[in-house]
Write an enzyme that holds these catalytic residues in place. Structure first.
Site, mmCIF file in Angstrom:
data_model
loop_
_atom_site.group_PDB
_atom_site.id
_atom_site.type_symbol
_atom_site.label_atom_id
_atom_site.label_comp_id
_atom_site.label_asym_id
_atom_site.label_seq_id
_atom_site.Cartn_x
_atom_site.Cartn_y
_atom_site.Cartn_z
ATOM 1 N N GLY A 22 32.594 -58.344 43.476
ATOM 2 C CA GLY A 22 32.581 -58.314 44.938
ATOM 3 C C GLY A 22 33.864 -57.791 45.540
ATOM 4 N N LEU A 24 33.963 -55.362 47.651
ATOM 5 C CA LEU A 24 33.682 -53.995 47.217
ATOM 6 C C LEU A 24 34.579 -52.967 47.898
ATOM 7 C CD1 LEU A 24 29.791 -54.308 47.322
ATOM 8 C CD2 LEU A 24 31.315 -54.588 45.354
ATOM 9 N N HIS A 28 33.700 -49.120 43.678
ATOM 10 C CA HIS A 28 32.395 -49.730 43.407
ATOM 11 C C HIS A 28 31.256 -48.863 43.963
ATOM 12 C CE1 HIS A 28 34.881 -53.576 43.586
ATOM 13 N NE2 HIS A 28 34.346 -53.631 42.391
ATOM 14 N N GLY A 145 33.454 -48.993 35.614
ATOM 15 C CA GLY A 145 34.533 -48.131 36.071
ATOM 16 C C GLY A 145 35.559 -47.885 34.973
ATOM 17 N N MET A 182 41.948 -47.680 43.061
ATOM 18 C CA MET A 182 41.319 -48.683 43.927
ATOM 19 C C MET A 182 41.045 -49.944 43.129
ATOM 20 S SD MET A 182 39.279 -46.916 46.797
ATOM 21 C CE MET A 182 39.923 -45.442 47.576
ATOM 22 N N SER A 183 41.341 -51.076 43.755
ATOM 23 C CA SER A 183 41.135 -52.377 43.129
ATOM 24 C C SER A 183 41.029 -53.419 44.228
ATOM 25 C CB SER A 183 42.324 -52.701 42.224
ATOM 26 O OG SER A 183 42.369 -54.090 41.944
ATOM 27 N N SER A 184 40.172 -54.409 44.009
ATOM 28 C CA SER A 184 40.063 -55.491 44.995
ATOM 29 C C SER A 184 41.396 -56.217 45.116
ATOM 30 C CB SER A 184 38.974 -56.476 44.584
ATOM 31 O OG SER A 184 37.766 -55.784 44.402
ATOM 32 N N ARG A 185 42.196 -56.192 44.060
ATOM 33 C CA ARG A 185 43.482 -56.908 44.089
ATOM 34 C C ARG A 185 44.550 -56.176 44.913
ATOM 35 N NH1 ARG A 185 41.916 -58.630 38.521
ATOM 36 N NH2 ARG A 185 41.788 -60.899 38.580
#
Ligand code: PAF
Length: 279
Positions: A22, A24, A28, A145, A182-185
């Site tokens: 999630g 996103l 993603h 990914g 790109m990363s959610s973190r």
């Protein structure tokens, strides 16, 4: 989910699957577009959103991992995802009674290096949850990914070793204009840390430059030293590891030539970021 998937498979419908945790981002969405491309308009694209507790260590960011289900749902819809699968931790890992969860899937070779050294129980959590998700979603094809390269190779190995009838496709890393993967973190980073975080991509580019302009293979040891020095120019950056290896087997390399793979983990302040590329 499994009943739905069984029904689709009985009708010979292709199921394209994108497992996520999630929060996103464009990376993603690219995986979802790839899944659609692979199954076509007659196929079904499933995305799961599940922050998997078993892949986080006790001191890691499970409880603070960013979550925004409403936004994820909107993005999935916009990306043309047909089914969003959002199980709860209690459903995936029941804690009590007859259904108490006690079976794990462990890959024993590729999981030992890099992320596996820094995060000893991480891949056991990943392979376990991916195996469960594959059994629930019954995908014909699943898209991962390239940013989590080691993860993708371990999932590939698991699928081959345990004969899961699913094709694994690895889609390229999506980057910000300044190169940050790109990363959610990334959303943990302060403005100043965000600027410093480009050092991972800059170090990878420097490695490419050195390896491609050298007339003979370059010592991995010396290259690591050089890159560590470059990364240390950023005050918030702390190298966890830099490794050179053969792309598919993850076998470490002592001599680095074009075509070798590099991966690194670097802490920027309190945020641990990873990146990798083929040189
Ligand atoms: O890459 C991720 O987001 C996770 O590791 C995955 C594959 C969804 C398993 O929890």
């Amino acid at each position: 989910m499994q009943a739905l998937a069984l029904d689709l498979r009985r009708k010979n419908t292709q199921i394209g699957f994108v497992p996520t945790m999630g929060f996103l981002h464009k990376g993603h969405l690219r995986l979802m577009a790839r899944a659609r491309q692979l199954v076509g308009n007659n196929g079904v694209v499933v995305a799961s959103v599940f922050v998997n507790p078993t892949q986080f260590g006790p001191a890691e960011d499970y409880s603070t991992y960013p979550r925004d289900l409403a936004r994820d749902a909107r993005l999935c819809r916009e990306a043309g995802v047909d089914i969003m699968f959002v199980p709860t931790a209690a459903q995936m890992y029941p804690k009590q009674g007859r259904k108490e969860f006690s079976t794990f899937v462990v890959e024993e070779k590729l999981s030992r290096s890099m992320e596996g050294l820094s995060r000893p129980t991480h891949f056991r959590g990943v392979t376990t949850v991916v195996a469960k998700l594959f059994n629930l979603v019954l995908p014909t094809v699943a898209v991962f990914g390239a940013k989590d390269w080691q993860q993708a190779m371990i999932v590939r190995r698991m699928v081959a070793d345990l004969n899961f009838p699913v094709r694994i496709v690895v889609a390229p890393t999506v980057r910000e204009p300044d190169g940050l993967a790109m990363s959610s973190r990334n959303q943990y980073l302060s403005q100043d840390e965000r600027r410093q975080a480009t050092i991972l991509w800059r170090a990878i580019c420097r490695a490419k430059e050195i390896v491609r302009s050298a007339s003979k293979p370059v010592s991995a040891h010396l290259l690591k030293q050089e890159l560590a020095m470059l990364i240390s120019t950023q005050p918030a950056a702390q190298v966890d590891y830099i490794e050179f290896f053969q792309s598919d087997t993850l076998d470490p390399l002592e001599e680095v030539e074009p075509g070798a793979h590099i991966a690194m983990a670097v802490r920027i302040g309190r945020t641990r970021l990873i990146d990798n590329a083929k040189l």
